[in-house]
Design a protein around this motif. Structure first.
Motif, PDB file in Angstrom:
ATOM      1  N   PHE A  29     -26.633   1.418 -22.980  1.00 15.85           N
ATOM      2  CA  PHE A  29     -26.201   1.702 -24.477  1.00 15.85           C
ATOM      3  C   PHE A  29     -25.287   1.948 -24.763  1.00 15.85           C
ATOM      4  CE2 PHE A  29     -31.243   2.903 -24.339  1.00 15.85           C
ATOM      5  CZ  PHE A  29     -31.558   1.874 -25.359  1.00 15.85           C
ATOM      6  N   GLU A  30     -24.416   2.910 -24.273  1.00 13.91           N
ATOM      7  CA  GLU A  30     -23.084   3.433 -24.467  1.00 13.91           C
ATOM      8  C   GLU A  30     -22.120   2.231 -24.525  1.00 13.91           C
ATOM      9  OE1 GLU A  30     -22.345   6.906 -22.313  1.00 13.91           O
ATOM     10  OE2 GLU A  30     -23.935   7.663 -22.780  1.00 13.91           O
ATOM     11  N   GLU A  31     -22.380   1.540 -23.485  1.00 14.72           N
ATOM     12  CA  GLU A  31     -21.283   0.353 -23.095  1.00 14.72           C
ATOM     13  C   GLU A  31     -21.511  -0.616 -24.247  1.00 14.72           C
ATOM     14  OE1 GLU A  31     -20.665  -3.301 -20.212  1.00 14.72           O
ATOM     15  OE2 GLU A  31     -21.482  -1.651 -19.347  1.00 14.72           O
ATOM     16  N   ARG A  32     -22.628  -1.001 -24.930  1.00 16.21           N
ATOM     17  CA  ARG A  32     -22.803  -2.177 -25.816  1.00 16.21           C
ATOM     18  C   ARG A  32     -22.356  -1.120 -27.136  1.00 16.21           C
ATOM     19  NH1 ARG A  32     -26.508  -6.198 -26.031  1.00 16.21           N
ATOM     20  NH2 ARG A  32     -27.208  -6.986 -24.088  1.00 16.21           N
ATOM     21  N   THR A  33     -22.826   0.047 -27.372  1.00 18.09           N
ATOM     22  CA  THR A  33     -22.333   0.659 -28.544  1.00 18.09           C
ATOM     23  C   THR A  33     -20.725   0.840 -28.911  1.00 18.09           C
ATOM     24  OG1 THR A  33     -24.569   2.030 -28.575  1.00 18.09           O
ATOM     25  CG2 THR A  33     -22.854   2.753 -30.086  1.00 18.09           C
ATOM     26  N   ARG A  34     -20.255   0.973 -27.659  1.00 22.77           N
ATOM     27  CA  ARG A  34     -18.663   1.544 -27.842  1.00 22.77           C
ATOM     28  C   ARG A  34     -17.812   0.276 -28.262  1.00 22.77           C
ATOM     29  NH1 ARG A  34     -16.802   5.083 -24.804  1.00 22.77           N
ATOM     30  NH2 ARG A  34     -18.471   5.141 -23.179  1.00 22.77           N
ATOM     31  N   TYR A  42     -21.831   9.021 -30.763  1.00 21.69           N
ATOM     32  CA  TYR A  42     -22.955   8.368 -30.076  1.00 21.69           C
ATOM     33  C   TYR A  42     -22.947   9.235 -28.527  1.00 21.69           C
ATOM     34  CZ  TYR A  42     -26.229   4.742 -28.300  1.00 21.69           C
ATOM     35  OH  TYR A  42     -27.403   4.126 -27.779  1.00 21.69           O
ATOM     36  N   ALA A  43     -24.171   9.729 -28.320  1.00 26.32           N
ATOM     37  CA  ALA A  43     -24.202  10.367 -26.887  1.00 26.32           C
ATOM     38  C   ALA A  43     -25.699  10.631 -26.739  1.00 26.32           C
ATOM     39  CB  ALA A  43     -23.450  11.736 -27.077  1.00 26.32           C
ATOM     40  N   PHE A  44     -25.993  10.918 -25.607  1.00 28.69           N
ATOM     41  CA  PHE A  44     -27.233  11.348 -25.219  1.00 28.69           C
ATOM     42  C   PHE A  44     -27.380  12.663 -24.681  1.00 28.69           C
ATOM     43  CE2 PHE A  44     -27.513   6.724 -24.720  1.00 28.69           C
ATOM     44  CZ  PHE A  44     -28.852   6.388 -25.442  1.00 28.69           C
ATOM     45  N   ARG A  54     -27.884  11.295 -30.217  1.00 28.34           N
ATOM     46  CA  ARG A  54     -27.220  11.643 -31.226  1.00 28.34           C
ATOM     47  C   ARG A  54     -26.419  10.317 -31.680  1.00 28.34           C
ATOM     48  NH1 ARG A  54     -22.076  15.028 -32.291  1.00 28.34           N
ATOM     49  NH2 ARG A  54     -21.377  13.953 -30.478  1.00 28.34           N
ATOM     50  N   GLU A  55     -26.582   9.948 -32.865  1.00 27.85           N
ATOM     51  CA  GLU A  55     -25.785   8.758 -33.346  1.00 27.85           C
ATOM     52  C   GLU A  55     -25.477   8.578 -34.576  1.00 27.85           C
ATOM     53  OE1 GLU A  55     -28.439   4.996 -32.583  1.00 27.85           O
ATOM     54  OE2 GLU A  55     -29.415   6.314 -31.449  1.00 27.85           O
ATOM     55  N   GLY A  56     -24.455   8.165 -35.141  1.00 27.15           N
ATOM     56  CA  GLY A  56     -24.068   8.346 -36.563  1.00 27.15           C
ATOM     57  C   GLY A  56     -23.207   6.850 -36.993  1.00 27.15           C
ATOM     58  N   TYR A  57     -23.513   6.336 -38.167  1.00 26.78           N
ATOM     59  CA  TYR A  57     -22.880   5.129 -38.654  1.00 26.78           C
ATOM     60  C   TYR A  57     -22.273   5.128 -39.818  1.00 26.78           C
ATOM     61  CZ  TYR A  57     -25.604   3.780 -34.491  1.00 26.78           C
ATOM     62  OH  TYR A  57     -26.250   3.933 -33.195  1.00 26.78           O
ATOM     63  N   VAL A  58     -21.507   4.485 -40.088  1.00 24.36           N
ATOM     64  CA  VAL A  58     -20.513   4.460 -41.421  1.00 24.36           C
ATOM     65  C   VAL A  58     -21.657   3.953 -42.514  1.00 24.36           C
ATOM     66  CG1 VAL A  58     -18.430   3.908 -40.594  1.00 24.36           C
ATOM     67  CG2 VAL A  58     -19.580   2.023 -41.238  1.00 24.36           C
ATOM     68  N   ASP A  59     -22.483   3.247 -42.349  1.00 23.70           N
ATOM     69  CA  ASP A  59     -23.558   2.935 -43.444  1.00 23.70           C
ATOM     70  C   ASP A  59     -24.805   2.289 -43.010  1.00 23.70           C
ATOM     71  OD1 ASP A  59     -22.710   0.390 -42.845  1.00 23.70           O
ATOM     72  OD2 ASP A  59     -21.270   0.137 -44.654  1.00 23.70           O
ATOM     73  N   GLN A  61     -25.851  -0.901 -43.113  1.00 20.89           N
ATOM     74  CA  GLN A  61     -25.427  -2.284 -42.377  1.00 20.89           C
ATOM     75  C   GLN A  61     -24.852  -1.894 -40.876  1.00 20.89           C
ATOM     76  OE1 GLN A  61     -26.314  -5.126 -43.591  1.00 20.89           O
ATOM     77  NE2 GLN A  61     -25.473  -6.065 -41.523  1.00 20.89           N
ATOM     78  N   ALA A  62     -24.175  -0.982 -40.616  1.00 19.80           N
ATOM     79  CA  ALA A  62     -23.739  -0.687 -39.308  1.00 19.80           C
ATOM     80  C   ALA A  62     -24.727  -0.092 -38.390  1.00 19.80           C
ATOM     81  CB  ALA A  62     -22.421   0.309 -39.436  1.00 19.80           C
ATOM     82  N   LEU A  63     -25.783   0.732 -39.028  1.00 17.78           N
ATOM     83  CA  LEU A  63     -26.958   0.962 -38.389  1.00 17.78           C
ATOM     84  C   LEU A  63     -27.965  -0.057 -37.858  1.00 17.78           C
ATOM     85  CD1 LEU A  63     -29.127   4.073 -39.107  1.00 17.78           C
ATOM     86  CD2 LEU A  63     -30.167   1.873 -38.519  1.00 17.78           C
ATOM     87  N   LEU A  64     -27.962  -1.119 -38.747  1.00 15.04           N
ATOM     88  CA  LEU A  64     -28.802  -2.072 -38.316  1.00 15.04           C
ATOM     89  C   LEU A  64     -28.003  -3.084 -37.488  1.00 15.04           C
ATOM     90  CD1 LEU A  64     -30.435  -3.073 -42.198  1.00 15.04           C
ATOM     91  CD2 LEU A  64     -31.448  -2.043 -40.297  1.00 15.04           C
ATOM     92  N   HIS A  65     -27.031  -3.035 -37.539  1.00 17.66           N
ATOM     93  CA  HIS A  65     -26.080  -4.129 -36.518  1.00 17.66           C
ATOM     94  C   HIS A  65     -26.196  -3.356 -34.906  1.00 17.66           C
ATOM     95  CE1 HIS A  65     -22.979  -5.966 -34.301  1.00 17.66           C
ATOM     96  NE2 HIS A  65     -22.325  -4.901 -34.130  1.00 17.66           N
ATOM     97  N   HIS A  66     -26.213  -1.858 -35.085  1.00 20.91           N
ATOM     98  CA  HIS A  66     -26.352  -1.400 -33.775  1.00 20.91           C
ATOM     99  C   HIS A  66     -27.720  -1.729 -33.083  1.00 20.91           C
ATOM    100  CE1 HIS A  66     -26.735   1.718 -30.656  1.00 20.91           C
ATOM    101  NE2 HIS A  66     -27.889   2.289 -31.316  1.00 20.91           N
ATOM    102  N   LEU A  67     -29.003  -1.743 -34.057  1.00 18.01           N
ATOM    103  CA  LEU A  67     -29.983  -1.927 -33.404  1.00 18.01           C
ATOM    104  C   LEU A  67     -30.456  -3.337 -32.849  1.00 18.01           C
ATOM    105  CD1 LEU A  67     -32.344   0.079 -36.020  1.00 18.01           C
ATOM    106  CD2 LEU A  67     -31.958   0.764 -33.713  1.00 18.01           C
ATOM    107  N   ASP A  68     -29.476  -4.444 -33.764  1.00 17.30           N
ATOM    108  CA  ASP A  68     -29.631  -5.586 -32.915  1.00 17.30           C
ATOM    109  C   ASP A  68     -28.915  -5.796 -31.659  1.00 17.30           C
ATOM    110  OD1 ASP A  68     -31.088  -6.806 -35.332  1.00 17.30           O
ATOM    111  OD2 ASP A  68     -29.283  -7.357 -36.304  1.00 17.30           O
ATOM    112  N   ASN A  69     -27.663  -4.983 -31.816  1.00 18.37           N
ATOM    113  CA  ASN A  69     -26.879  -4.922 -30.374  1.00 18.37           C
ATOM    114  C   ASN A  69     -27.472  -4.347 -29.239  1.00 18.37           C
ATOM    115  OD1 ASN A  69     -24.258  -5.356 -29.027  1.00 18.37           O
ATOM    116  ND2 ASN A  69     -23.592  -3.152 -29.428  1.00 18.37           N
TER     117      ASN A  69
END
Length: 118
Positions: A29-34, A42-44, A54-59, A61-69
């Motif tokens: 997860f961390e490798e992809r999210t980096r 981003y941390a467990f 624990r994760e936070g995104y600029v907006d 769209q960035a959160l949705l991109h993360h879930l796809d990633n």
């Protein structure tokens, strides 16, 4: 600056005897999210077999991109753990962008009111 920060708050319960396997997935997860430019943090964290990401995104769209990633890794994680709670914290305009795409995950949405961001 308008606050568009979105926080995703998942809690997992790892199946008995699978914590080490789950921690290996955390590294994936961390490798992809980096690589995600829209990820703010981003941390467990762990308490026995209870895990929080624990994760936070600029907006939104960035959160949705993360879930796809991280989708393929999440599917593997859900074979050895279950989501016990999922929250989304964001300003109202960002929450509205997330309601429909996240409906299947059944999160609890919290609307941020007030505060400040540096």
């Amino acid at each position: 600056m308008a606050d568009t920060c979105c926080t995703l708050v998942p809690y997992f319960k790892v199946h008995e005897g699978r914590l080490d396997d789950f921690k290996r997935l955390c590294a994936q997860f961390e490798e992809r999210t980096r690589t995600e430019s829209g990820c703010l943090h981003y941390a467990f964290s762990f308490d026995g077999d209870a895990v929080h990401c624990r994760e936070g995104y600029v907006d939104a769209q960035a959160l949705l991109h993360h879930l796809d990633n991280v989708g393929p890794v999440l599917q593997e994680a859900l074979k050895i753990a279950e989501v016990t709670r999922l929250e989304v914290h964001a300003p109202a305009a960002e929450v509205e962008k997330l309601r429909e795409p996240l409906a299947g995950l059944k999160p609890q949405f919290f609307t941020v009111e007030g505060g400040f961001r540096r």
